[in-house]
Scaffold this active site. Structure first.
Site, mmCIF file in Angstrom:
data_model
loop_
_atom_site.group_PDB
_atom_site.id
_atom_site.type_symbol
_atom_site.label_atom_id
_atom_site.label_comp_id
_atom_site.label_asym_id
_atom_site.label_seq_id
_atom_site.Cartn_x
_atom_site.Cartn_y
_atom_site.Cartn_z
ATOM 1 N N HIS A 101 -0.582 3.262 -5.279
ATOM 2 C CA HIS A 101 -1.122 4.330 -4.847
ATOM 3 C C HIS A 101 -2.177 4.887 -5.684
ATOM 4 C CE1 HIS A 101 2.792 4.269 -2.630
ATOM 5 N NE2 HIS A 101 2.192 4.578 -1.658
ATOM 6 N N ASP A 104 -0.177 6.845 -7.926
ATOM 7 C CA ASP A 104 0.830 6.067 -9.387
ATOM 8 C C ASP A 104 0.149 5.942 -10.608
ATOM 9 O OD1 ASP A 104 2.225 5.553 -6.827
ATOM 10 O OD2 ASP A 104 1.501 3.763 -6.716
ATOM 11 N N GLU A 232 1.008 0.664 8.160
ATOM 12 C CA GLU A 232 2.182 0.360 8.001
ATOM 13 C C GLU A 232 3.227 1.186 8.856
ATOM 14 O OE1 GLU A 232 3.382 -0.050 3.570
ATOM 15 O OE2 GLU A 232 5.372 0.454 4.074
ATOM 16 N N GLU A 268 6.863 -3.791 6.860
ATOM 17 C CA GLU A 268 7.988 -3.819 5.882
ATOM 18 C C GLU A 268 9.263 -3.940 6.545
ATOM 19 O OE1 GLU A 268 7.784 -0.655 2.849
ATOM 20 O OE2 GLU A 268 9.912 -0.123 2.922
ATOM 21 N N HIS A 271 11.606 -0.875 7.123
ATOM 22 C CA HIS A 271 11.035 -0.099 8.188
ATOM 23 C C HIS A 271 11.326 -0.654 9.398
ATOM 24 C CE1 HIS A 271 7.876 1.692 5.440
ATOM 25 N NE2 HIS A 271 8.967 1.865 4.976
ATOM 26 N N ASP A 296 5.395 -5.841 3.585
ATOM 27 C CA ASP A 296 6.143 -5.329 2.360
ATOM 28 C C ASP A 296 7.676 -5.853 2.155
ATOM 29 O OD1 ASP A 296 4.105 -3.782 1.391
ATOM 30 O OD2 ASP A 296 5.010 -1.993 1.838
ATOM 31 N N ASP A 307 15.766 4.364 4.095
ATOM 32 C CA ASP A 307 14.936 3.275 3.338
ATOM 33 C C ASP A 307 15.333 2.984 1.858
ATOM 34 O OD1 ASP A 307 12.610 1.954 3.451
ATOM 35 O OD2 ASP A 307 11.265 3.109 3.226
ATOM 36 N N ASP A 309 14.924 0.396 0.280
ATOM 37 C CA ASP A 309 13.740 -0.352 -0.484
ATOM 38 C C ASP A 309 14.428 -1.371 -1.720
ATOM 39 O OD1 ASP A 309 11.912 0.569 1.008
ATOM 40 O OD2 ASP A 309 11.377 2.324 -0.392
ATOM 41 N N ASP A 339 7.961 -4.026 -2.138
ATOM 42 C CA ASP A 339 8.093 -2.573 -1.973
ATOM 43 C C ASP A 339 9.561 -2.484 -2.087
ATOM 44 O OD1 ASP A 339 7.645 0.036 -1.608
ATOM 45 O OD2 ASP A 339 6.679 -0.295 0.416
HETATM 46 C C1 XLS Z 1 7.400 4.167 2.221
HETATM 47 C C2 XLS Z 1 6.253 3.157 2.265
HETATM 48 C C3 XLS Z 1 5.137 3.162 1.039
HETATM 49 C C4 XLS Z 1 3.954 2.332 1.591
HETATM 50 C C5 XLS Z 1 2.775 2.716 0.833
HETATM 51 O O1 XLS Z 1 8.381 4.140 2.735
HETATM 52 O O2 XLS Z 1 7.032 2.043 2.233
HETATM 53 O O3 XLS Z 1 5.922 2.837 -0.047
HETATM 54 O O4 XLS Z 1 4.428 0.945 1.602
HETATM 55 O O5 XLS Z 1 2.629 4.028 0.868
HETATM 56 NI NI NI Z 2 5.978 -0.150 2.131
HETATM 57 NI NI NI Z 3 9.657 1.933 2.624
#
Ligand code: XLS
Ligand code: NI
Ligand code: NI
Length: 436
Positions: A101, A104, A232, A268, A271, A296, A307, A309, A339
């Site tokens: 991003h 970042d 996404e 993702e 998600h 992702d 989430d 991750d 991700d």
């Molecule tokens: C958040 C998202 C984010 C996207 C990019 O839940 O996964 O990380 O991949 O903005």
């Molecule tokens: Ni993501």
């Molecule tokens: Ni995510």
């Protein structure tokens, strides 16, 4: 240049018998599978936000992770050191791509113009580091959800001035993605959704979200950015109802607003599960509609239900995911972006390596399993057999519309009760197990 991860040398492939925790057991970048190298198939990317900016904070406590590249009170010095550390990490772990991003890589300043200047400084350095290391940018994106101004969304914000701010950020983020040769650009609707209908004009918000995406499509054309645009999906978090709920929802949205030709999906895993889908359902829905773009690659925890991750570790899931991806022809502009972040207790720099090694190895195994499944056509045969009636006379007459309701009724009256068949799920699951 300072070495930020001196305890780790370049991670190498040592094969399944290796006991070295800092070696790949399955990911051999140059091994050829179905005519392409593993690296070409998998197109691994490391993500900047989780890998280098996540310091372990959660809703109940602050940072737990201390990194040597954060050791300065000057935010641009930190940005500079983080970028150097990131490229050292990318090179040592052996991913070919990265994702970021805008916020970042460079911290916001007091004004947009100043912030953009900071970005230019960092992007120039990133461009040089990419040239030096051969690293490529899988996709760029903008963070239009963390800053206070975006508390009520970006494109769906009730304030046109905040819509304007988001548009300005996307404009710049697309420019820098192009500058770095990005192969894609992601829209994740961070706060594009709502928490209560009592303060929300839902129709207006959807129209505005489409408008923002339309502007991005136009600007992409204008600057000659060739990367693929992705949406996404995510069903909830941070808002209660995110507008890009899942791939099906996104498809309907893009069709309604005449945007379907310009976007593919960035799916993702975590998600998908938040939307009560399998990761593989979302992939299969996308490939069926020819709009899978990128992935992702992470996983959630069904018992936690947010989430989380986490890095992927489930061989069944990566096998099925790679099966679906390979059968659709594989990645073109997209790839597997981790991700994912290490757990709050995984505070050592070396944990970043273990996490990526695990994710890369589990997808390499998935790739090899899937390739074998494709070569042996086990499931192709089972599916073809299940639907074989559609290549026989009756099926052909239905598909070609030669038969309508009257002919079909006449067919049933003449032929009587149709036969039913076993779905053979248990047998097929046994076959799948034999590939794992
Ligand atoms: C958040 C998202 C984010 C996207 C990019 O839940 O996964 O990380 O991949 O903005
Ligand atoms: Ni993501
Ligand atoms: Ni995510």
């Amino acid at each position: 240049m300072t070495e930020y991860f001196p305890e780790v040398k370049k991670v190498k492939y040592e094969g399944p018998d290796s006991k070295n925790p800092l070696a790949f057991k399955y990911f051999d970048a140059s091994e050829v599978v179905l005519g392409k190298t593993m690296a070409e198939h998998l197109r691994f990317a490391s993500c900047y936000w989780h890998t280098f900016k996540n310091l372990g904070q959660d809703q109940f406590g602050g940072n737990t992770i201390i990194r040597n590249y954060n050791d300065s009170s000057d935010p641009m010095k930190v940005a500079d050191m983080t970028l150097e550390a990131a490229f050292e990490f990318f090179t040592k772990i052996g991913v070919d791509f990265w994702c970021f991003h805008d916020r970042d890589i460079a911290p916001e300043a007091d004004t947009l113009a100043e912030t953009n200047k900071r970005l230019d400084t960092i992007v120039a350095k990133a461009k040089k580091l990419q040239a030096d290391t051969g690293m490529k940018l899988l996709w760029g994106t903008t963070n239009a959800f963390s800053h206070r101004r975006f508390l009520a969304g970006a494109g769906t914000n009730p304030s046109p001035a905040i819509f304007a701010y988001a548009a300005s950020q996307i404009k710049k983020a697309m420019e820098i993605t192009k500058e770095l040769g990005g192969e894609g650009y992601v829209f994740w609707g961070g706060r594009e959704g709502y928490d209560t209908l009592l303060n929300t004009d839902l129709k207006m918000e959807l129209d505005h979200l489409a408008l923002l995406l339309q502007m991005a499509v136009d600007y992409k054309k204008k600057i000659g950015f060739k990367g693929q645009l992705y949406i996404e999906p995510k069903p909830k978090e941070p808002t209660k109802h995110q507008y890009d709920f899942d791939a099906g929802n996104c498809l309907a949205f893009l069709q309604k607003y005449d945007l379907v030709d310009y976007f593919k999906m960035n799916i993702e895993a975590n998600h998908a599960t938040l939307a009560s889908h399998d990761f593989c359902h979302e992939l299969a829905f996308c490939t069926a509609n020819n709009f899978l773009g990128s992935v992702d690659a992470n996983r959630g925890d069904l018992l936690l239900g947010w989430d989380t991750d986490q890095f992927p570790s489930n061989i069944y899931e990566t096998t099925m995911a790679m099966y679906i991806i390979l059968k659709s022809g594989g990645f073109t502009t997209g790839g597997l972006n981790f991700d994912a972040h290490v757990r709050r207790q995984s505070i050592d720099p070396v944990d970043l390596f273990y996490a990526h090694i695990g994710g890369m190895d589990v997808f390499a195994r998935g790739l090899k399993n899937a390739a074998k499944m494709i070569e042996e056509k086990t499931f192709d045969k089972a599916v073809a057999d299940r639907y074989k009636g559609w290549s026989e006379e009756l099926g052909k007459n239905i598909e070609s519309k030669k038969f309508g309701f009257e002919e079909l009724e006449a067919y049933i009256i003449k032929n009587g009760e149709p036969k039913v068949q076993s779905g053979k799920q248990e047998l097929l699951e046994n076959y799948l197990n034999s590939y794992i």
